[in-house]
Design a protein around this motif. Structure first.
Motif, PDB file in Angstrom:
ATOM      1  N   LEU A 142      48.494  37.009  41.613  1.00  0.00           N
ATOM      2  CA  LEU A 142      48.476  38.466  41.480  1.00  0.00           C
ATOM      3  C   LEU A 142      48.484  38.910  40.025  1.00  0.00           C
ATOM      4  CD1 LEU A 142      48.598  41.214  42.950  1.00  0.00           C
ATOM      5  CD2 LEU A 142      51.090  41.037  42.863  1.00  0.00           C
ATOM      6  N   HIS A 143      49.357  38.345  39.213  1.00  0.00           N
ATOM      7  CA  HIS A 143      49.568  38.871  37.858  1.00  0.00           C
ATOM      8  C   HIS A 143      48.824  38.110  36.768  1.00  0.00           C
ATOM      9  CE1 HIS A 143      52.611  41.605  39.345  1.00  0.00           C
ATOM     10  NE2 HIS A 143      53.244  40.601  39.923  1.00  0.00           N
ATOM     11  N   SER A 144      48.461  36.845  37.001  1.00  0.00           N
ATOM     12  CA  SER A 144      47.854  36.053  35.934  1.00  0.00           C
ATOM     13  C   SER A 144      46.408  35.664  36.196  1.00  0.00           C
ATOM     14  CB  SER A 144      48.681  34.774  35.704  1.00  0.00           C
ATOM     15  OG  SER A 144      50.003  35.101  35.359  1.00  0.00           O
ATOM     16  N   ILE A 145      45.954  35.768  37.436  1.00  0.00           N
ATOM     17  CA  ILE A 145      44.561  35.448  37.748  1.00  0.00           C
ATOM     18  C   ILE A 145      43.793  36.723  38.102  1.00  0.00           C
ATOM     19  CG2 ILE A 145      43.046  34.194  39.329  1.00  0.00           C
ATOM     20  CD1 ILE A 145      45.090  31.980  39.441  1.00  0.00           C
ATOM     21  N   ALA A 146      44.234  37.412  39.154  1.00  0.00           N
ATOM     22  CA  ALA A 146      43.610  38.696  39.479  1.00  0.00           C
ATOM     23  C   ALA A 146      43.995  39.752  38.455  1.00  0.00           C
ATOM     24  CB  ALA A 146      44.017  39.140  40.882  1.00  0.00           C
ATOM     25  N   MET A 147      45.155  39.590  37.812  1.00  0.00           N
ATOM     26  CA  MET A 147      45.674  40.559  36.842  1.00  0.00           C
ATOM     27  C   MET A 147      45.668  41.959  37.437  1.00  0.00           C
ATOM     28  SD  MET A 147      44.302  39.126  33.215  1.00  0.00           S
ATOM     29  CE  MET A 147      44.643  37.418  32.755  1.00  0.00           C
ATOM     30  N   ALA A 148      46.215  42.068  38.645  1.00  0.00           N
ATOM     31  CA  ALA A 148      46.212  43.318  39.393  1.00  0.00           C
ATOM     32  C   ALA A 148      47.637  43.790  39.608  1.00  0.00           C
ATOM     33  CB  ALA A 148      45.506  43.128  40.736  1.00  0.00           C
TER      34      ALA A 148
END
Length: 715
Positions: A358-364
């Motif tokens: 969620l936070h480090s790949i999609a950065m969403a």
């Protein structure tokens, strides 16, 4: 120069932000007559990059700007049957600007930036201001020609030869930045001969270039030597000021996705020859009060010690699904209207993996829809491996280089540039309700077919219905990295929201090898959507990851063995307007041939800016190709007696140019290594290879400061 502007043009563009620069380049490329002006004395607007002294000047400008009403009247230029729209003279896009100095201040008289020219007088009349701006424009054009001729020896699209010499573009770009970042450092009386002014400027440029070269050589020292040097020299505020020219501080902090629209445009248009890029080396995550590096590639995942073997298999399975999620709609259709975080919980992923994705790949954010989260994850994975182990690139010397690159392309194809020059009003024909001319701040009337303007120049009466969003920005100068490493690293980190209504904060940390800060310091950019003032939004994250620099803390840290946090030497906070979501129909009373460009948005990439520039271009020039590839010099037909003009920067270099390049390369020490022991290489190819590569975009590459160069279709 301002007095010699043409009276009839196709396009007048006010503001030199990224969108405006791309539109200017695209229009000039197809033969449109373009006038590109900016009331500031630097390129980029809110996309600009500054040296430290340049940033301090920008801060004072934002705090002390006045209404700025021009002395020249424009009303006598309006004829019968015409109306006028007076443009705004103040930039209100920056608010809540605060600065803090935590570094030790040493009382030193006359502390000045190394390489800066001393001011000869404090009061300069307006004619001198215009004259100096014209001289800077001439310097910019001459430097552009130098960049073009040098770059021809090593096209940026092909970098597979590991034995080719380093391009000398970094020196030229540094000289150009030094001129633009502190354009008012030398104020010469208007009666002084212009040749003396140019001579003084040339001396300063040579001195600054020597310092930049010395700084680049220092970057090649090993990590242990850097640490010893860092301990030996205490970084005080006076030292920051003296090293100010080694800073390139961005007002807008972004990365380029390696398969994003901006990279594709840079390669397609050949604008990439004007810039160099560095691969982002690591992605971090902040969980449970601890920083960790996120595994990106398959090799990183299976080599990671943070994940169990079961988690590694679960992560690889989910990422493989995300690469082709459109082919399996039944897997996510029931969660189409749900948040991506809720969808991840149904995939039997551990809390650790959910956080990574969620936070480090999609950065969403937590509330982003499932389809957007899957699309962001897919885009991240598709960008891996093109230029390195992460999907991101960063332009050396800062994001402010990108608008200037497109301005150079526009100038090469005939665009006219004038800084410290503005447009007072638009002349509107009552019968057609179209803008037919503009009146500049010298009272000159210039006819045009189209007018492109940055949102910040519009008067309040046309923007009264606009609902603004704001972005909170923070810039920190620190003494070390947030996560210690054996080599210099460019890092990105997303800190999740602590409370439900708070936004997540994106942190970009730049090291000295990015040519944005001197040795012994790091440059940290913080960005998030605004809930309050920038300091209020960002202070909780800053306090959790950093500590304020003080002599007492330094003594205490030497006595304890606990790993210390990076110390903040200097900090800047401000809020900037985000007009990216404003609809064109929201503006009242604007003619149909007036096009408005927004400022930077809060996203990490440049996709929105490139899309808006392309959309406006197609409205200006229906049916024309957007930024087509530059022609092969052999295909150009010259008029007259057949004598070919000087090389414009898009063909192979002449024999004297090659000889000069070889001589320059042999006379300099080898600057091919940076803090990461990575190499920057250029390669000269023959015209047949060039024509083949122009016709096959899949084979084109971008110049990246890595050990190897990856073609466009590499995985």
């Amino acid at each position: 120069m301002a007095d010699a502007l043409p009276e009839e043009l196709d396009v007048v563009i006010l503001g030199t932000g990224l969108q405006e620069a791309i539109i200017a380049a695209a229009c000039s490329r197809i033969g449109q007559r373009v006038l590109h002006v900016d009331r500031r004395n630097y390129y980029g607007g809110n996309w600009a990059s500054f040296s430290f002294s340049g940033l301090l000047s920008w801060i004072e400008e934002c705090r002390g700007q006045t209404s700025g009403n021009a002395d020249v009247s424009w009303k006598d230029k309006i004829l019968e049957g015409e109306d006028a729209i007076q443009l705004g003279q103040m930039d209100k896009s920056i608010e809540n600007l605060e600065t803090f100095c935590y570094a030790r201040t040493v009382t030193e008289e006359d502390v000045v930036e190394t390489g800066a020219l001393e001011n000869k007088q404090t009061n300069v009349d307006s004619n001198t201001t215009i004259e100096n701006a014209a001289l800077r424009n001439q310097d910019e054009k001459s430097q552009t020609c130098k960049v073009e001729s040098i770059d021809e020896a090593g096209p940026l699209e092909n970098l597979e030869d590991q034995d080719s010499p380093l391009s000398t573009k970094e020196e030229i770009s540094s000289e150009k930045n030094q001129i633009e970042d502190n354009p008012c450092s030398s104020s010469i009386p208007s009666s002084t001969n212009s040749e003396i002014t140019l001579a003084i400027k040339d001396i300063a440029d040579k001195k600054a270039s020597t310092e930049v070269e010395a700084g680049n050589i220092n970057q090649t020292t090993d990590v242990s030597a850097q640490e010893v040097k860092k301990e030996a020299i205490e970084m005080t505020y006076s030292q920051i000021v003296k090293d100010g020219r080694k800073f390139n501080i961005d007002l807008t902090s972004k990365f380029l996705y390696s398969r994003g629209s901006l990279v594709d445009l840079l390669i397609k248009s050949n604008v990439s020859r004007y810039a160099e890029f560095k691969n982002i080396t690591r992605i971090l995550t902040f969980q449970g009060g601890k920083l960790e590096q996120v595994p990106c590639s398959r090799a990183d995942v299976f080599a990671s010690k943070q994940l169990t073997m079961v988690e590694k298999r679960m992560l690889m399975k989910f990422l493989t699904f995300c690469l082709e999620y459109e082919q399996h709609p039944d897997e996510y259709i029931d969660f189409k209207d749900s948040g991506f975080s809720d969808y991840l919980k149904t995939k039997k992923l551990t809390a650790n993996l959910q956080h990574f994705i969620l936070h480090s790949i999609a950065m969403a954010s937590e509330t982003v829809p499932t389809t957007e989260g899957l699309k962001a994850t897919q885009h991240f994975l598709q960008c891996l491996g093109r230029y390195g182990n992460t999907p991101f690139l960063f332009p050396l010397y800062g994001v402010g280089e990108i608008p200037q690159c497109f301005c150079r392309m526009s100038a090469v194809f005939g665009g006219t540039y004038c800084l410290r020059h503005s447009v007072q009003c638009l002349v509107v024909d009552r019968e057609t309700a179209r803008c037919k001319a503009v009146v500049d701040n010298n009272g000159h009337r210039i006819s045009c077919e189209h007018f492109v303007v940055n949102h910040n120049y519009l008067p309040e009466k046309h923007t009264k219905n606009v609902q603004y969003r704001y972005i909170s920005r923070g810039v920190l100068i620190t003494d070390s990295s947030v996560l210690k490493s054996n080599s210099e690293q460019i890092s990105i980190l997303t800190v999740p929201a602590v409370e439900k209504d708070q936004p997540s904060v994106r942190i970009i940390e730049l090291c000295p090898s990015s040519n944005t800060c001197p040795q012994g310091t790091y440059l940290v950019h913080l960005t998030c959507l605004s809930n309050g003032t920038a300091k209020e939004d960002l202070e909780p994250v800053v306090s959790s990851l950093f500590t304020q620099y003080s002599e007492n803390e330094e003594t205490d840290c030497h006595e304890c063995e606990v790993e210390e946090k990076p110390r903040v030497l200097w900090a800047l906070y401000f809020n900037v307007r985000d007009t990216s979501a404003v609809d064109r129909n929201t503006y009242e009373g604007l003619p149909s041939n007036v096009f408005v460009c927004c400022g930077p948005d809060a996203a990490l990439g440049f996709e929105q800016s490139v899309k808006q520039a392309e959309d406006i271009f197609h409205q200006l020039c229906p049916g024309e190709e957007f930024c087509p590839t530059a022609p092969n010099p052999e295909d150009i037909i010259y008029d007259g007696d057949g004598a070919q003009p000087e090389n414009a920067g898009f063909g192979d270099p002449t024999e004297p140019e090659v000889a000069e390049l070889k001589e320059n390369a042999n006379s300099k020490s080898d600057p091919t290594e940076d803090g990461n022991d990575e190499m920057v290489k250029t390669l000269d190819i023959n015209e047949m290879d060039r024509e083949s590569e122009m016709s096959n975009p899949d084979m084109q590459t971008l110049k990246c400061n890595n050990a190897t160069e990856m073609p466009k279709n590499a995985e």
